[in-house]
Motif scaffolding. Structure first.
Motif, mmCIF file in Angstrom:
data_model
loop_
_atom_site.group_PDB
_atom_site.id
_atom_site.type_symbol
_atom_site.label_atom_id
_atom_site.label_comp_id
_atom_site.label_asym_id
_atom_site.label_seq_id
_atom_site.Cartn_x
_atom_site.Cartn_y
_atom_site.Cartn_z
ATOM 1 N N VAL A 35 16.530 16.376 17.451
ATOM 2 C CA VAL A 35 16.459 15.097 16.733
ATOM 3 C C VAL A 35 16.901 13.967 17.648
ATOM 4 N N ARG A 36 16.158 12.870 17.598
ATOM 5 C CA ARG A 36 16.582 11.629 18.246
ATOM 6 C C ARG A 36 16.856 10.616 17.138
ATOM 7 N N LEU A 37 18.044 10.050 17.141
ATOM 8 C CA LEU A 37 18.416 9.078 16.114
ATOM 9 C C LEU A 37 17.941 7.695 16.563
ATOM 10 N N VAL A 38 17.008 7.136 15.807
ATOM 11 C CA VAL A 38 16.409 5.846 16.149
ATOM 12 C C VAL A 38 17.074 4.738 15.345
ATOM 13 N N HIS A 39 17.378 3.628 16.007
ATOM 14 C CA HIS A 39 17.965 2.462 15.347
ATOM 15 C C HIS A 39 16.842 1.508 14.959
ATOM 16 N N ALA A 40 16.590 1.359 13.685
ATOM 17 C CA ALA A 40 15.580 0.408 13.212
ATOM 18 C C ALA A 40 16.259 -0.937 12.995
ATOM 19 N N THR A 41 16.174 -1.815 13.986
ATOM 20 C CA THR A 41 16.897 -3.097 13.931
ATOM 21 C C THR A 41 15.988 -4.267 13.599
ATOM 22 N N LYS A 42 14.710 -4.015 13.336
ATOM 23 C CA LYS A 42 13.797 -5.118 13.047
ATOM 24 C C LYS A 42 14.239 -5.862 11.795
ATOM 25 N N GLY A 43 14.322 -7.175 11.897
ATOM 26 C CA GLY A 43 14.736 -7.993 10.775
ATOM 27 C C GLY A 43 16.237 -8.088 10.601
#
Length: 567
Positions: A35-43
């Protein structure tokens, strides 16, 4: 005509499962993939800052890492072709291909090291001012330091590494890896002279090795030993005459030329969009066409290209594609690749050429027209000079244009014509003070038009207010332009509340009430004004639009907008 505005969003984290890392046996055994933990920072709170920093850091990182930088597969193919042409290699030389992969790159990069590497890249740049460089460094530090995400209702901050998934993650990772490899490690490596080619795509390295396999293993061992204090470790190395890199398989032939072909993992299901699905017919042809182009571009030898194309056509046939149609598409794909290659070769020559652009409607005849212009290219250049003819095709009508935005679907004879901007809601106090749409509104000798599509319930608008008592007096100041984020009827309630002649603290806070107090004190009333909605726009553009209307109609010079009111 509705302005769609996106409010701020809370950054969140989501797991990205690396299914491609599993073998067929592991998939059948239902092994949980890495698993790669992705940071969804859009907005998020820092998203606009990231968008500002991103283009500058992108330009700096590409120049800083240009000796090893890989953009994508077509870029590495181009570099391989150049390497084959420029380097004289005999069959007697023992060359080997190798690949390296950095384990968990983003979590392994320490923010302080990333900032040190970025500072070195900024110092090496000569295009930007010192003030901008300092700002970029400070902004990047702020983005990393204040980065946070939410997961299952809880908030988290970074303890290790840099965020994975924001606008500058890749650029900073590129800069950090280049600084580490070429500024900190390369000079201490004993066998770096055996590296004949070194190219890197973020955390994946491709190279050509001049020594033996044992020497390469010692090279990787020393590389990891020197990179360990920085938290970086290279793993999953390959070395030999054949290696897999990105989506191509690279092979050294008997003349030590690097050949390549499309690489497919064993777990690739090779399923394509089925033709019995509900999609426009041209989509299915586009899928086959684009996949054929991809195979042709990723094969350096005709024999492997033919094999891969045969496999593709068989896979497409399983998804319902017509075999005869596929045979017709294949030559077109070959021609397109040849055209693209020819265009790429002359792109540098055309950089300084003037463009002659023709806007044309989408049509099947455009293909023949472009071929004719291409054939007449030498004659056109003799007559017009160094010029390039470009056809800009207008967007073909879509379902959205046909149905949602098609005004012809509405029968104007049957639809009642709007006569005002009134919402007609029971008890609305704003409707009685609105202009009718057929009213002629003159502001300092210029006519002002209202937007007939808007009502007093709209928000994010520019509005006009005009004193009806002063309107009849030529040369009087009577007009005011304003803006509101809230619905217009709520904004007017705010104006209405200021009309209290007994409370100076109220009427001094509105240009409208101040005008009535100064000029019409005997008939001090909110009803002496008429209102209209001029335009709807984005919240971020309200200030600019209000200033534009004030300047255009000169109400900031001769009008109520020049009044100074207390805030």
């Amino acid at each position: 005509r509705v302005a769609i505005t996106a409010g701020p969003e809370i950054p969140y984290a989501y797991p990205l499962y690396k299914v491609h890392k599993l073998s067929q046996e592991q998939i059948e055994a239902k092994t949980i993939p890495p698993v790669r933990l992705v940071h969804a920072t859009k907005g998020g709170p820092l998203y606009r800052l990231e968008k500002f920093v991103s283009p500058y850091v992108t330009q700096i990182s590409r120049k800083y890492c240009e000796e090893e930088f890989i953009l994508d597969t077509p870029d590495i193919i181009s570099q391989i072709n150049s390497y084959n042409k420029e380097t004289l290699k005999g069959a007697s030389r023992n060359l080997l291909l190798f690949t390296l992969d950095v384990a968990a790159l983003y979590p392994s990069i320490r923010p302080e090291l990333a900032l040190t590497a970025l500072e070195d890249a900024l110092n090496s740049d000569t295009n930007f001012s010192q003030e901008l460089k300092a700002a970029l460094h400070e902004f990047t530090d702020l983005i990393f330091r204040e980065s946070f995400v939410t997961y299952q209702g809880e908030g988290y901050i970074n303890k290790e590494g840099i965020p994975t998934g924001n606008c500058i993650s890749r650029q900073v990772a590129d800069v950090t890896m280049h600084w580490l490899l070429f500024k900190q490690i390369k000079g201490k490596m004993k066998n770096w002279s055996l590296v004949d080619l070194w190219r890197r795509f973020i955390d994946d390295v491709l190279g050509v090795w001049l020594g033996t396999v044992r020497q390469f293993n010692l090279f990787v061992e020393q590389l990891n030993k020197l990179a360990e204090p920085f938290g970086i470790r290279f793993a999953d190395q390959q070395i030999g005459k054949t290696v897999n890199f990105l989506d191509i398989t690279l092979t050294l032939d008997t003349y030590n030329q690097i050949q390549y072909r499309l690489y497919r993992k064993e777990t690739d299901a090779r399923n394509y969009l089925r033709t019995d699905s509900f999609h426009p017919h041209h989509v299915f042809e586009s899928v086959a066409f684009s996949q054929m182009i991809r195979i042709i571009e990723r094969n350096s030898q005709d024999s492997t290209c033919v094999e891969d194309l045969m496999e593709l056509k068989a896979d497409l046939s399983k998804s319902g594609h017509n075999s005869v149609k596929l045979e017709e598409i294949e030559p077109r794909a070959v021609v397109r690749v040849l055209e693209n290659t020819h265009g790429a070769n002359r792109s540098k020559e055309s950089e300084n050429a003037d463009n002659l652009v023709f806007s044309v409607q989408h049509s099947s005849d455009n293909i023949q027209l472009k071929k004719l212009i291409h054939e007449l290219g030498p004659d056109i250049r003799r007559i017009c000079g160094d010029i390039r003819v470009i056809f800009a095709t207008r967007k073909h009508p879509s379902i959205g244009n046909r149905v949602v935005k098609n005004r012809q679907l509405g029968n104007k004879a049957e639809c009642p014509q709007k006569t005002s901007q009134k919402c007609s809601a029971p008890g609305c106090k704003t409707c009685p003070v609105l202009f009718d749409l057929d009213s002629k509104i003159m502001v300092n000798g210029m006519e002002l038009n209202l937007d007939e599509s808007l009502t007093c319930k709209d928000k994010h608008i520019i509005y006009v207010a005009q004193c009806q008592q002063c309107r009849a007096i030529e040369g009087s100041e009577d007009t005011y332009f304003g803006q509101t984020l809230t619905p217009f009827h709520i904004r007017l309630n705010g104006h209405r509340n200021k009309f209290n002649i007994d409370d100076r603290a109220l009427y001094e806070h509105s240009a409208l009430s101040m005008h009535c107090y100064d000029v019409h004190k005997d008939t001090f009333s909110f009803d002496c004004f008429k209102f209209g909605i001029v335009k709807k726009t984005k919240p971020s553009l309200l200030d600019r639009e209000e200033a534009r209307f004030c300047a255009k109609f000169r109400t900031n010079v001769w009008g109520l907008n020049r009044m100074e009111i207390k805030r």
